[in-house]
Design a protein around this motif. Structure first.
Motif, mmCIF file in Angstrom:
data_model
loop_
_atom_site.group_PDB
_atom_site.id
_atom_site.type_symbol
_atom_site.label_atom_id
_atom_site.label_comp_id
_atom_site.label_asym_id
_atom_site.label_seq_id
_atom_site.Cartn_x
_atom_site.Cartn_y
_atom_site.Cartn_z
ATOM 1 N N VAL A 9 -46.025 -94.834 90.186
ATOM 2 C CA VAL A 9 -45.211 -96.049 90.207
ATOM 3 C C VAL A 9 -44.217 -96.002 91.365
ATOM 4 C CG1 VAL A 9 -43.549 -97.434 88.909
ATOM 5 C CG2 VAL A 9 -45.468 -96.387 87.732
ATOM 6 N N THR A 10 -43.621 -94.838 91.584
ATOM 7 C CA THR A 10 -42.668 -94.693 92.694
ATOM 8 C C THR A 10 -43.346 -94.979 94.024
ATOM 9 O OG1 THR A 10 -41.375 -93.050 91.474
ATOM 10 C CG2 THR A 10 -41.100 -93.101 93.867
ATOM 11 N N ALA A 11 -44.532 -94.416 94.225
ATOM 12 C CA ALA A 11 -45.255 -94.641 95.481
ATOM 13 C C ALA A 11 -45.614 -96.111 95.652
ATOM 14 C CB ALA A 11 -46.510 -93.771 95.514
ATOM 15 N N PHE A 12 -46.112 -96.758 94.602
ATOM 16 C CA PHE A 12 -46.537 -98.155 94.704
ATOM 17 C C PHE A 12 -45.372 -99.090 94.996
ATOM 18 C CE2 PHE A 12 -50.712 -97.897 92.080
ATOM 19 C CZ PHE A 12 -51.282 -97.227 93.142
ATOM 20 N N ILE A 13 -44.281 -98.947 94.259
ATOM 21 C CA ILE A 13 -43.165 -99.874 94.449
ATOM 22 C C ILE A 13 -42.513 -99.666 95.807
ATOM 23 C CG2 ILE A 13 -41.427 -98.413 93.355
ATOM 24 C CD1 ILE A 13 -41.732 -102.240 93.102
ATOM 25 N N THR A 14 -42.477 -98.417 96.276
ATOM 26 C CA THR A 14 -41.898 -98.164 97.597
ATOM 27 C C THR A 14 -42.763 -98.766 98.696
ATOM 28 O OG1 THR A 14 -41.021 -96.072 96.734
ATOM 29 C CG2 THR A 14 -40.959 -96.379 99.110
ATOM 30 N N VAL A 15 -44.078 -98.653 98.564
ATOM 31 C CA VAL A 15 -44.983 -99.255 99.545
ATOM 32 C C VAL A 15 -44.810 -100.774 99.574
ATOM 33 C CG1 VAL A 15 -47.416 -99.750 99.982
ATOM 34 C CG2 VAL A 15 -46.683 -97.402 99.564
#
Length: 595
Positions: free
Chosen positions: A500-506
């Motif tokens: 989730v962290t990777a997706f929202i940051t992207v």
């Protein structure tokens, strides 16, 4: 080859820690097999307020019957870090030997000692002991008023008799139950001298429970159907969040590819001004290296090390090393693995620092080594001083501090330097798909919701919402007396947190580039790590609404060490967010032609 060597070091470390912790299952004085009448190791550990897990004291700090020579148990590093201070208990519980009520000693409590016991009972003091490595708890006494702050008008009583029921299977001890005799009481309400006869009794009971399952009862609370239902609900909630974000990100990528296809299939003269705007317009600035290169590289190195530490701790947990009440195993693993993974921090920081054309790698390594341990050391100095002022077992002895310092000097620092040398010599290239212009383009004025703080709020809320249900059980275990053993579910939640962290940051990085803001390096790191701030905000809620902790020492320990833990999450998740954004940015700029 350098990377392989550095990765093999923590793998070897994990193997060493596993062997150490597994070997620690057996008692130091016995193989847990006894004959009738044999001495069984019995240690008194500590006492303290039930609601303040950090505020613990030595057992004989209270005026119990103190033997002429108090025998202290030699403790491992993890036990000392956990606040354990084991001494031989004043009880004699021989294997399979029943005892009628027997006196330990007859003692006249002075007025001062009565006041000490009364204050302890009013604060719900409990004691903890270990019999054949099995934990035992009990309360010191009781009072008949719910108002602890106003003892006037209430009767305060001290339990003076303990009854032990010990279950055994052939030559092995399976379980220990201690009960306080509610009829053997000493009235401590008034400030006057009191004669107390401390007694105990023992009853041995045969059972068919095998020795291998004697620790299962301590983890049953975590596996009750009600709790498992909540855990699985947490995972389902997290998975739904992941699916929604995945679909959202996939939609964005499809839109990007569709727009690129339109641009590539039209003639150059047909491209209007609107198509020249957006993220393609800043291709000459998007790979411009960030300000404060050394600090950024150090943050990446520290975050990578903490990520490696988390993975190795999960490996140990999943193979069953951290079973309930394996005293100090977790703290030992944290210290050893953190020391041995410092080479990963040095390699990651130095290689990235040289990749973005940094020059002074020595100062970068020093910054990497102190970026996390520096705040942790300052916090420890303050909290250890507080614990010393309270004379608590949470204060580390001088010898333990020296041992930790030697580990940092002889293991952590050399591995950090070796990793830095390997990273410097690898000399990786940045591999930017677009050339960077000489002068940076001016960033247009952005609306308030595209600025750093609102994006941090958006970036931290979704990952936090995916883990907040599980957070309660973690807090109740670390800062309470609940036992957490479902590490497989915790590992799944951890993986979901990373995704989730990777997706929202992207996604937020794409919106930032689309607004022609090319300073995405630090923004992606800060947005990725903002979940740590939400976790610290949850600390405030948990302390005031979900716990009964009180007092300056407990408050200092809770908020001090949780600040360090949340800071570690900030570095680890910030590194995750930046790495994901870097892969995404490289991919989208490779898909277009840049003049």
């Amino acid at each position: 080859m350098g990377i392989i060597r550095l990765v093999s070091v923590p793998c070897l470390a994990a193997a060493i820690v596993i062997l150490y912790c597994v070997s620690y299952v057996t008692s130091d004085e016995s193989d847990h097999r006894y004959k009738e009448g044999d001495y069984v190791p019995f240690y008194a550990n500590k006492v303290g307020p039930f609601h303040n897990p950090s505020e613990t004291y030595r057992y004989f700090d209270l005026p119990f019957c103190i033997p002429a020579h108090v025998q202290e148990k030699k403790e491992a590093l993890g036990e000392v870090l956990n606040g354990d201070r084991l001494v031989v208990a004043p009880y004699t519980l021989q294997f399979q030997v029943d005892k009628e009520p027997e006196s330990i000693c007859r003692k006249r409590l002075t007025t001062k000692e009565v006041a000490e016991f009364r204050a302890a009972v009013l604060k719900d003091y409990f004691f903890q002991m270990y019999y054949d490595d099995l934990p035992i708890w009990g309360f010191l006494g009781k009072f008949d008023s719910e108002d602890k702050d106003d003892p006037t008008g209430s009767r305060v009583y001290l339990f003076r008799h303990l009854h032990f029921e010990i279950l055994y299977n052939k030559d092995r001890i399976i379980d220990v139950i201690v009960r306080s005799d509610q009829n053997a009481l000493v009235d401590l309400t008034e400030d006057r001298e009191v004669d107390v006869d401390f007694t105990y009794s023992v009853k041995w009971i045969q059972t068919d429970i095998p020795f291998e399952k004697r620790m299962e009862k301590y983890s049953q609370a975590s596996t009750l159907p009600h709790h498992l239902e909540i855990h699985w609900f947490s995972i389902i909630n997290s998975c739904v969040t992941v699916l929604l974000l995945t679909g959202f990100l996939a939609t964005i990528l499809m839109r990007i590819l569709k727009n690129d296809f339109i641009k590539f299939t039209h003639d150059e003269e047909e491209v209007d001004d609107q198509e020249e705007s957006g993220w393609k317009y800043i291709h000459g600035d998007v790979f411009r290296y960030p300000r404060y290169k050394s600090l950024f590289a150090a943050a990446i190195g520290s975050g990578t090390q903490l990520f490696s530490l988390a993975i190795f701790i999960f490996m140990l947990a999943l193979v069953g090393v951290f079973y309930p009440y394996n005293r100090g195993a977790l703290f030992t693993a944290l210290v050893v693995i953190y020391a041995l993974t410092s080479g990963i921090a040095g390699y990651s920081a130095a290689s990235f620092y040289y990749m973005i054309e940094g020059k002074n790698w020595v100062s970068n390594l020093m910054l990497t080594g102190s970026l996390f341990t520096g705040p942790l050391f300052l916090t420890f100095c303050f909290l250890n001083t507080v614990a010393l002022a309270y004379n608590s077992t949470a204060a580390l002895p001088f010898g333990t501090i020296v041992v930790i310092f030697l580990i940092w000097t002889l293991v952590t620092s050399p591995l950090l330097v070796l990793g830095g040398i390997a990273g410097k010599n690898s000399r990786p290239e940045f591999q930017a798909p677009c050339r960077t212009t000489k002068y940076p383009r001016e960033i247009p004025h952005l609306p308030w919701y595209r600025r750093t703080l609102p994006q941090m709020a958006m970036a931290g809320f979704l990952p936090f919402s995916a883990i907040y249900i599980e957070l309660y059980y973690i807090f109740a275990s670390v800062w309470g007396h609940r036992i957490y053993t479902i590490y497989s579910i915790l590992f799944i939640v951890f993986i979901i947190l990373l995704i989730v962290t990777a997706f929202i940051t992207v996604a937020l990085t794409y919106f930032q580039l689309a607004a022609e803001d090319h300073e995405w390096w630090w923004r992606s790191f800060i947005c990725g790590g903002s979940t740590g701030l939400f976790i610290y905000g949850y600390c405030l809620y948990y302390y005031h609404a979900r716990s009964d902790m009180y007092g300056f020492m407990q408050t200092s320990f809770f908020f001090g060490y949780m600040a360090c833990i949340c800071y570690g999450f900030f570095l680890m998740l910030g590194t995750t967010g930046f790495r994901a954004s870097l892969i995404f940015v490289r991919h989208i700029y490779r898909s277009i032609k840049c003049e």
